[in-house]
Design a protein around this motif. Structure first.
Motif: not given
Ligand code: XMP
Length: 508
Positions: A19-21, A168-170, A23-27, A178-182
């Protein structure tokens, strides 16, 4: 479509990572940790995330990883157990140090490489682990540490392999996004292009490819899932879709009109409105047992639906509002079957229709965004869940026309006041229940002997567990006084203060 696969090692947070991914607009999709390597390669992922999991890498039967994953040339991020399994597979050391970390922990950035790029030197993060990586595999540098985990973040930019011990997802990891976006944008070079509009376009294309010029039917309940599924199919194939809306007489006030108005008058979707109130009520006459009621309603629904489907000769496909969470929860393989019972009131599996499931890859909140984008009215987009058997399972004892009317009116008052108080969207569900008892009251100078109404309002994430909602006293006072004054046949209002478990949300 750029896809990031989350390999599920059994953590309670795995779904959340996908879900978090998104939310960064990546499937992103969840796949089992032991998915065959060829299947993973065939998906052509832009990145792979290894989720956490409850096991220790040293336990017998602990889920392992196929080391070929690390040679796909695709960036991999291991989270918690995912990091440990990566470290172990690549020759690092994972140890039971005796220093477990649970809850908020201070993470120090040692080097800003990729994962911790542009993050504050120290920050709070959420930990939940016993084992720790004590020695990273060769080629990795340690870029983050906590007091108990000297190797809390490790990175090998050359091979595109990354590990992080915290989650990083919670939400308790404030810089988690930010970690996921990086990882997504720096390591995987993804672009944030997966939007509601792209979901709609891709889903429509997939529907057209599946259905081509054949006829499709859709059992419409008026809930957000079946409504959104129907609209997507309608946009894809137009008049080849026919919706069947069965009014079993157990709906809430104005509900049937809202659904018909939206679909027939606003969207102009071909819609068969089956007025089956009488036949349902006749079959429910004298029935007080909850399971019996459910069985009768389910069966009758199938009969009506089959009759109508038969009239629409040549329909080959049936639309279902199956969601991605249903697919995940049912272990992916037999999701369609499970949902066919749940969604359209128990359609038989041997029905000669192929399923069309436009929402199969999306989560509930994404469905709401799609619904809003498609122009579904707000009151349908944000509708609280409503059970298939409708008001029948909120009327204890026999379902009669008179008792339905009482419940419908009382429920209408509650909905109106909950909305007025701005609480409708905060509550998972809020509704009235009509018990099969009466009590004495006094109205004017008259003795009354009438029904009580019970208010049931709960907060919940997923209906598996629920807490009774702490509604403001002012709201309760208004609702109570309005129901008693406006609804004939009611002289008392009570509040249900039970959580689930041990109670259930519905009374029957
Ligand atoms: P319980 O009462 O089991 O309800 O705590 C959990 C959630 O499921 C909904 N519910 C149903 N939904 N068909 C449905 O589509 C049904 O037969 C049904 N029974 C319960 C209930 O409203 C709650 O959201």
């Amino acid at each position: 479509m750029e896809t990031v696969l989350v390999l599920d090692f059994g953590a309670q947070y795995s779904q959340l990572i996908a879900r978090r991914v998104r939310e960064c607009r990546v499937y992103s999709e969840l796949v089992p940790h032991d998915a065959p390597i060829d299947e993973i390669r065939a998906r052509n992922p832009r990145g792979i995330i290894l989720s956490g999991g409850p096991a220790s890498v040293y336990e017998d039967g602990a889920p392992g990883i196929n080391p070929e994953i690390f040679d796909l040339g695709v960036p991999v991020l291991g989270i918690c157990y995912g990091m440990q399994v990566m470290a172990q597979a690549l020759g690092g050391t994972v140890a039971r140090t005796g220093k477990s970390e649970f809850g908020k922990t201070e993470l120090s950035v040692l080097r800003e490489v990729v994962l911790l790029d542009d993050l504050p030197a120290t920050q709070s993060c959420w930990m939940s682990h016993r084992d720790s990586v004590t020695e990273p595999p060769s080629g990795f540098q340690v870029t983050g540490a906590t007091a108990s985990s000297p190797v809390a973040v490790m990175e090998n930019t050359e091979r595109g392999l990354y590990g992080i011990q915290c989650h990083p997802e919670v939400v308790h990891t404030p810089y988690g996004a930010d970690v996921l976006k990086n990882f997504l944008f720096e390591a995987c070079d993804c672009s944030p292009t997966w939007t509601v509009v792209s979901i709609i376009e891709e889903t429509e294309a997939a529907i057209r490819e599946q259905v081509r010029d054949q006829k499709v039917i859709c059992g419409l309940s008026g809930g957000v899932d079946s409504s959104t599924a129907a609209l997507l199919v309608y946009r894809a194939i137009g008049e080849n879709l026919t919706c069947i809306f069965v009014d079993h007489g157990l709906l809430r006030k104005n509900e049937a009109e809202q659904v018909i108005d939206a679909f027939r008058n606003h969207f102009h979707v071909p819609l068969v409105h089956v007025e089956a109130q009488e036949r349902f009520l006749t079959r429910l006459a004298g029935v007080a047992d909850p399971e019996m009621k459910r069985k009768i309603i389910g069966e009758e629904f199938i009969r009506v639906f089959e009759e109508e489907a038969r009239k629409l000769e040549g329909a080959h496909f049936l639309v279902q509002g199956t969601l991605y969470s249903d697919v995940i929860e049912s272990g992916t393989r037999d999701a369609a079957r499970i949902k066919s019972h749940h969604n359209v009131g128990g359609l038989p599996v041997d029905m000669d229709l192929e399923l069309v499931e436009p929402l199969r890859n999306i989560f509930k909140d994404e469905v709401r965004n799609v619904a809003a984008e498609l122009g579904l009215p707000d009151n349908m987009v944000w509708r609280q869940p409503f059970p298939g058997p409708g008001l029948a399972i909120r009327i204890i004892g026999e379902v009669t026309e008179e008792r339905l009317e009482i419940l419908r009116e009382a429920d209408f008052v509650l909905q109106e006041e909950v909305r007025r108080a701005g609480l409708y969207r905060d509550l998972w569900q809020s509704f009235c229940v009509l018990p099969a008892i009466r009590s004495v009251g006094v109205m004017g100078d008259e003795r009354t002997y009438a029904y009580p109404i019970v208010i049931r309002a709960v907060t919940s994430e997923d209906a598996m567990t629920a807490d009774w909602a702490r509604l403001p006293y002012d709201l309760l006072e208004t609702v109570s006084s309005r129901i008693i004054n406006e609804v004939t046949g009611v002289n008392r209002v009570a509040l249900d203060i039970s959580s689930k478990p041990p109670s259930t949300i519905e009374w029957e």
